[in-house]
Design a protein around this motif. Sequence first.
Motif, mmCIF file in Angstrom:
data_model
loop_
_atom_site.group_PDB
_atom_site.id
_atom_site.type_symbol
_atom_site.label_atom_id
_atom_site.label_comp_id
_atom_site.label_asym_id
_atom_site.label_seq_id
_atom_site.Cartn_x
_atom_site.Cartn_y
_atom_site.Cartn_z
ATOM 1 N N TYR A 113 0.835 -1.349 0.001
ATOM 2 C CA TYR A 113 -0.191 0.058 0.098
ATOM 3 C C TYR A 113 1.053 1.515 -0.272
ATOM 4 N N VAL A 114 0.376 2.011 -0.136
ATOM 5 C CA VAL A 114 1.037 3.250 -0.676
ATOM 6 C C VAL A 114 0.469 4.252 -0.767
ATOM 7 N N SER A 115 0.834 5.824 0.093
ATOM 8 C CA SER A 115 0.181 6.610 0.406
ATOM 9 C C SER A 115 -0.475 7.778 -0.293
ATOM 10 N N VAL A 116 -1.132 7.844 -1.331
ATOM 11 C CA VAL A 116 -1.513 9.468 -2.296
ATOM 12 C C VAL A 116 -2.571 10.556 -1.717
ATOM 13 N N PRO A 117 -1.891 11.196 -1.932
ATOM 14 C CA PRO A 117 -2.368 12.851 -2.279
ATOM 15 C C PRO A 117 -3.864 12.787 -2.647
ATOM 16 N N TYR A 118 -4.708 13.519 -2.004
ATOM 17 C CA TYR A 118 -5.955 13.904 -3.088
ATOM 18 C C TYR A 118 -5.784 15.426 -2.262
ATOM 19 N N THR A 119 -7.094 16.057 -3.395
ATOM 20 C CA THR A 119 -8.096 17.676 -2.937
ATOM 21 C C THR A 119 -9.024 17.080 -2.521
ATOM 22 N N THR A 120 -9.678 17.645 -1.485
ATOM 23 C CA THR A 120 -11.567 17.945 -0.566
ATOM 24 C C THR A 120 -11.274 19.026 -0.604
ATOM 25 N N THR A 121 -13.002 19.580 -0.666
ATOM 26 C CA THR A 121 -13.375 20.712 -0.544
ATOM 27 C C THR A 121 -13.902 20.141 1.045
ATOM 28 N N VAL A 122 -13.386 21.799 1.920
ATOM 29 C CA VAL A 122 -13.948 20.733 3.629
ATOM 30 C C VAL A 122 -14.194 22.723 3.894
ATOM 31 N N ASN A 123 -15.590 23.458 4.259
ATOM 32 C CA ASN A 123 -15.883 23.991 5.025
ATOM 33 C C ASN A 123 -15.500 24.852 3.342
ATOM 34 N N GLY A 124 -15.797 25.304 2.683
ATOM 35 C CA GLY A 124 -15.039 26.061 0.839
ATOM 36 C C GLY A 124 -13.724 26.124 0.875
ATOM 37 N N SER B 131 -10.263 24.618 0.208
ATOM 38 C CA SER B 131 -9.439 23.309 -0.876
ATOM 39 C C SER B 131 -8.693 22.612 0.691
ATOM 40 N N VAL B 132 -8.369 21.165 0.396
ATOM 41 C CA VAL B 132 -7.912 20.499 2.163
ATOM 42 C C VAL B 132 -7.198 19.167 1.086
ATOM 43 N N THR B 133 -5.486 19.321 1.579
ATOM 44 C CA THR B 133 -4.654 18.142 1.164
ATOM 45 C C THR B 133 -5.126 17.043 1.902
ATOM 46 N N ARG B 134 -5.237 15.510 1.716
ATOM 47 C CA ARG B 134 -5.267 15.172 2.506
ATOM 48 C C ARG B 134 -5.225 13.241 1.595
ATOM 49 N N THR B 135 -4.433 12.433 2.790
ATOM 50 C CA THR B 135 -4.062 11.358 1.924
ATOM 51 C C THR B 135 -4.763 10.426 2.233
ATOM 52 N N ARG B 136 -4.728 9.019 0.698
ATOM 53 C CA ARG B 136 -5.629 8.028 1.412
ATOM 54 C C ARG B 136 -4.671 7.105 0.478
#
Length: 369
Positions: free
Chosen positions: A181-192, A194-199
């Motif tokens: 398994y590898v950590s992959v960054p992705y961008t999502t919107t929280v309270n308007g 943009s937040v970068t998270r990993t999955r």
Amino acid sequence: MEEEKKAVSERKKSCTNCGAELKYKPGTTEITCEYCGHHETIIYDQNGFQELELKPYLEEMGSQSHSEEIMMLHCKNCGANQHIEENYKSLHCVYCTMPLIIEDAYKEDWILPGAVLPFQFDQKKSHQIFSKWVKGLWFAPNNLKKAALDPQNTKGLYLPYWTFDAQLYANYTGQRGDYYYVSVPYTTTVNGKSVTRTRQERRTRWSPASGNVNGFVDDTLIKASHQNKNPVPRKISNWNLEALVPFNTSFLAGFVTEKYTIPLKDGHLASTKEAERIATSWARRDIGGDTQRVHHIDMSLSEETFKHILLPVYISAYRFSGKKYNFFINGQTGAISGNRPYSFWKIFFFVLFILVVVASIYWITEFLS
């Protein structure tokens, strides 16, 4: 040898008390007289059944040491080939219920069955299973339980199968797959914002693999008859082959036996394909890891033997609203499958009820919001 063969060929056994024909009593090792109650024990070889060497039969198809001549009836309507173990004055095809003409009976050789799985319950019990099945059907017409079952059209049938045994050896090449398994960054919107998270995402690491597998393939079961009309459903085609007993014609008394129409050589080809599937499964297990690829497998079979066996099923038809429906019951387990009618109005009102419920939920949701 001729005397032994003649003894095996004695098919019609008469009651010593009244002279009536003795018939096999399902679930026992006895043949009984329906008129005076006399019964006799079926004697068979307690040492087990004999596996026949495959090669001589494939080469000669005429090794007469384990073959016999029997009387056959051919249904001109559906093509079924049937052998009857009793003196019927008139009878009907077990598959399509069309009348069979006794005068059309003919003699034909067959490879003697090596084993038989006797019926475990009688025709009366098969009707009880049918009645219970009818009561449990969804959307069935209310008066379906009054369906007319004609006992004359309910027959116990022994179906022919080939079984094949062999020592299997196979070389294989392929790949072993191990997950990581590898950590992959992705961008999502929280309270308007943009937040970068990993999955975590799964990957597969592949490595080459090769080796060999071997083992004994036991009792590969291959259907030995074509059933073009009203084929026996897969749902009921599961038997416990450990209950097979050495063949004795007395087990057939009172029942219909279908002769194999798929030749031994064709059954052997089908069993070889099944052996290839087994070899591939063994290779995957041998490769290990989380997943596998098998690119090439080189398989050989040795010490091949076979049996012709007979397996029990009840076949019948019932009439409802002028239309005929077929059903089948496994003569060992009691599993049932068949055609059935549906009630248009029951389905209509059920669908209407679902639509009303959905509409009500939608209306309530809209009203509350």
